[in-house]
Every structure is written in C-alpha cells, then in structure tokens.
Design a protein around this motif. Structure first.
Motif, PDB file in Angstrom:
ATOM      1  N   LEU A  91       6.678 -23.283  47.580  1.00 46.93           N
ATOM      2  CA  LEU A  91       6.226 -24.476  47.293  1.00 46.93           C
ATOM      3  C   LEU A  91       7.316 -25.560  48.083  1.00 46.93           C
ATOM      4  N   ALA A  92       8.568 -25.462  47.736  1.00 47.06           N
ATOM      5  CA  ALA A  92       9.615 -26.170  48.534  1.00 47.06           C
ATOM      6  C   ALA A  92       9.530 -26.053  49.959  1.00 47.06           C
ATOM      7  N   GLU A  93       9.329 -24.769  50.511  1.00 47.22           N
ATOM      8  CA  GLU A  93       9.346 -24.417  51.974  1.00 47.22           C
ATOM      9  C   GLU A  93       8.254 -25.016  52.745  1.00 47.22           C
ATOM     10  N   ASN A  94       6.975 -25.231  51.889  1.00 46.60           N
ATOM     11  CA  ASN A  94       5.827 -25.561  52.530  1.00 46.60           C
ATOM     12  C   ASN A  94       5.312 -27.005  52.234  1.00 46.60           C
ATOM     13  N   ARG A  95       6.338 -27.802  51.562  1.00 50.97           N
ATOM     14  CA  ARG A  95       5.943 -29.031  51.207  1.00 50.97           C
ATOM     15  C   ARG A  95       6.969 -29.900  51.764  1.00 50.97           C
ATOM     16  N   GLY A  96       6.728 -31.216  51.684  1.00 50.04           N
ATOM     17  CA  GLY A  96       7.806 -32.253  52.371  1.00 50.04           C
ATOM     18  C   GLY A  96       8.255 -33.087  50.979  1.00 50.04           C
ATOM     19  N   ASP A  97       7.838 -32.863  49.746  1.00 50.96           N
ATOM     20  CA  ASP A  97       8.353 -33.564  48.671  1.00 50.96           C
ATOM     21  C   ASP A  97       9.154 -32.814  48.072  1.00 50.96           C
ATOM     22  N   ARG A  98       9.722 -33.241  46.816  1.00 50.03           N
ATOM     23  CA  ARG A  98      10.743 -32.939  46.067  1.00 50.03           C
ATOM     24  C   ARG A  98      10.191 -31.956  44.926  1.00 50.03           C
ATOM     25  N   ILE A  99      10.805 -31.011  44.605  1.00 53.07           N
ATOM     26  CA  ILE A  99      10.394 -29.760  43.803  1.00 53.07           C
ATOM     27  C   ILE A  99      11.624 -29.339  43.012  1.00 53.07           C
ATOM     28  N   ILE A 100      11.679 -29.157  41.790  1.00 51.68           N
ATOM     29  CA  ILE A 100      12.627 -28.685  40.912  1.00 51.68           C
ATOM     30  C   ILE A 100      12.201 -27.599  40.059  1.00 51.68           C
ATOM     31  N   ALA A 101      12.966 -26.424  39.985  1.00 54.10           N
ATOM     32  CA  ALA A 101      12.732 -25.651  38.964  1.00 54.10           C
ATOM     33  C   ALA A 101      13.796 -25.711  37.756  1.00 54.10           C
ATOM     34  N   LEU A 102      13.324 -25.730  36.444  1.00 50.87           N
ATOM     35  CA  LEU A 102      14.050 -26.234  35.373  1.00 50.87           C
ATOM     36  C   LEU A 102      13.831 -24.731  34.507  1.00 50.87           C
ATOM     37  N   ASP A 103      15.207 -24.150  34.092  1.00 55.29           N
ATOM     38  CA  ASP A 103      15.329 -23.166  32.996  1.00 55.29           C
ATOM     39  C   ASP A 103      15.316 -23.711  31.845  1.00 55.29           C
TER      40      ASP A 103
END
Length: 323
Positions: A91-103
């Motif tokens: 998702l992060a590689e193919n979108r221009g917005d901010r993405i976060i993964a939370l453990d």
C-alpha cells in the motif's frame, strides 16, 4: 448562451490528452520480446499483467478520511504478521498518502523486527506522551520507517504489554487517524483480549489469516465463528481471508479449503510459498518472488475496493498467475 448551456469542459488527464501509445508489456515473454526488439514488436499485455495493472489502479484510488484495517487470527504461526507487513509495504509503495502499521500484539509482537529492526521506541512510549502528540512530527518520534511505511512497534516487555487495553488502543488510533490515511493493525492471537475488542470496533476492513492445513484452516474458520457469535457477522461477510501457503500438503484438499472460505467471506487470497518470507527475518519486497508480490497486490486491491464505502462486487478468488 449561459455557462451551463456550454456544458462542462472535458477533464484534462493522461487518458484524454496523450495520444495512444499502445500498452507496453513489462513482464513475461511479452515484456522480454518488447525489450529485445527495442519496442518495435509489441505483443500487448497478457491477461495477468492487465489484471495486475487494474489492481494497481484500484489500490491508488482516492480515500476520504481514514481507513483502518485489522489483520487477525485466533492461531499464531500462520503468517499474520507477515501479511500485515507485506500489505503495508504494498500500500505504501503504490499510494501517495500516509500509511502506518501498528503492532497491537500484547505478547511482544515482531512487526517492527520484520520491517525496520527498531523496537527501541514503542506504542507504550507514545501512550506516556500522548497528550503532546499534536503534530505529525511529534507522532513520528515513536515510529520507524520501512520505505514509505511508518511502523509503530508493540511493547517488548510482556509485563507492560498486558496493560495495553481497549481504551489505550482507541486513544492511540484517535491520534493516528488525525495524521494517517490508512492504519493497519497487526492484532494479537487472543480474540478476547481487551485491545482486540478495540481493534474490531474501529476496523473498516477485516483480514483473517489462515493456511491450507488442517490446523490453519480450522483455526481460521473458528475465528470467523467467534466473530459471528460476538456480533461481527457483517465484518465477516466483507472480510478477506488470506491463506498462507508456506506449509502445504498433497493430502489436504486445498480447493475444498478455499471454497469453504469463499462461501463465508468476500474474497480469498492465496499467498504462495516464498523462500524470503520463510526465513522469518527482515522483509523486503524486492527480494520476494513476483507471484508473492502479486498476491499482496491482489489483497491490497480488494481492500481498496472498500475505501470510502461498501466494497464493490469482485470475484471471490484472487490467486494471481505469472504471465
């Protein structure tokens, strides 16, 4: 004549103003022939590459507001963290917005280990200073970076992680939702854990991870049973099941396993065995096999179909093929 009578001007986009150049294949024998001929011979796109480009377009669709994705399983060891990590990277590689993964794993989760190797700052540190998290810069102090993907590690001290409850999870997500467009939560395996209640309550999309094995399939099915019994039938119907094929056996009818989940959920994605992921170590997209990346692209596209509203109708099986 009024402006309304003139009609709306044509939209200016690549599709409307760039002269037709033909589809340029990049993969498989078509891509090889196109490159070898210097572009003089263009056999066009194969079905697999055309489908992949369509998925990439779906992944990049605009997203109003914040979309929260919960990745869960009642059983550990089926690839839940791997799915969370790879989904976030795609998702992060193919979108221009901010993405976060939370453990959000209460048992010293390994998401940050697999993506950045940095667990020196965790969600616990963020909670201790959450009142001062008024900007993206402040929030970024508690994250590490894997490419364009931000990662928020879980508490590594088991005694402290048990205190990560639903209220604290929701407080963290309230902050993340102000600065990130997509929040991916790698949940723990305990469905009755307080933080898991918060994860399910806030989730816009649900991913359930299993495997085409007796234990992996039965546990994934029991996860769906538990969710339905506790009031999450709608989420189950719209869920995507990921079957991690790291362990397979010719004695297991994998087609029967797939059909079982296709009948219960919106879609099924099969992730093939990949030597890079099988190490259990640091994850990098470029070291994965193309078919594996394609599987996660298919997963990301299915989830993107639900951005901004109900998921659109899609085929239930998403098993990409090379070509």
């Amino acid at each position: 004549m009024s402006g309304q009578d003139l009609g709306r001007p044509d939209e200016l986009s690549e599709e409307t103003i760039v002269r037709f150049r033909g589809d340029r294949p990049e993969r498989g024998w078509r891509g090889a022939l196109y490159k070898a001929s210097g572009g003089l011979v263009n056999p066009g796109l194969g079905d697999a590459e055309r489908a992949r480009r369509d998925r990439l377009r779906r992944i990049a669709r605009p997203l109003p507001g914040t979309h929260q994705i919960a990745v869960s399983s009642i059983k550990g060891g089926v690839g839940k963290t791997t799915v969370s990590a790879c989904l976030g990277l795609v998702l992060a590689e193919n979108r221009g917005d901010r993405i976060i993964a939370l453990d959000a794993n209460p048992d010293a989760g390994t998401l940050a280990d697999r993506l950045t190797g940095d667990t020196s700052v965790t969600v616990r540190h963020m909670l201790e200073n959450i009142e001062s998290a008024h900007s993206l810069t402040e929030v970024a102090r508690y994250t590490s970076l894997a490419g364009r993907l931000q990662v928020l590690a879980s508490e590594q001290d088991p005694a402290m992680s048990e205190a990560f409850n639903r209220d604290e999870y929701e407080r963290v997500c309230a902050v993340l939702a102000r600065f990130y467009n997509i929040v991916i939560t790698d949940s723990g395996t305990g469905l009755v854990h307080s933080a898991m209640e918060g994860t399910l309550a806030l989730a816009d999309s649900l991913v359930v991870v299993g495997a085409p094995t007796v234990d992996g399939a039965s546990r994934a099915s029991k996860t769906l049973d538990w969710l339905i019994a506790h009031g999450y039938a709608t989420q189950v119907a719209n869920a995507v099941v990921v079957l991690s094929c790291d362990r397979t056996s010719t004695e297991v009818d994998s087609g029967r396993v797939r059909e079982h989940f296709e009948a219960r959920c919106r879609a099924v994605v099969e992730v093939p065995h990949d030597p890079h992921l099988a190490t259990g170590g640091f994850i990098e997209l470029h070291r994965m096999r193309p078919a594996t990346v394609d599987a996660f692209v298919a997963l990301a596209a299915l989830l993107a179909d639900g951005f901004g509203g109900r998921p659109v109708a899609t085929p239930t099986r998403q098993a990409p093929h090379a070509g």
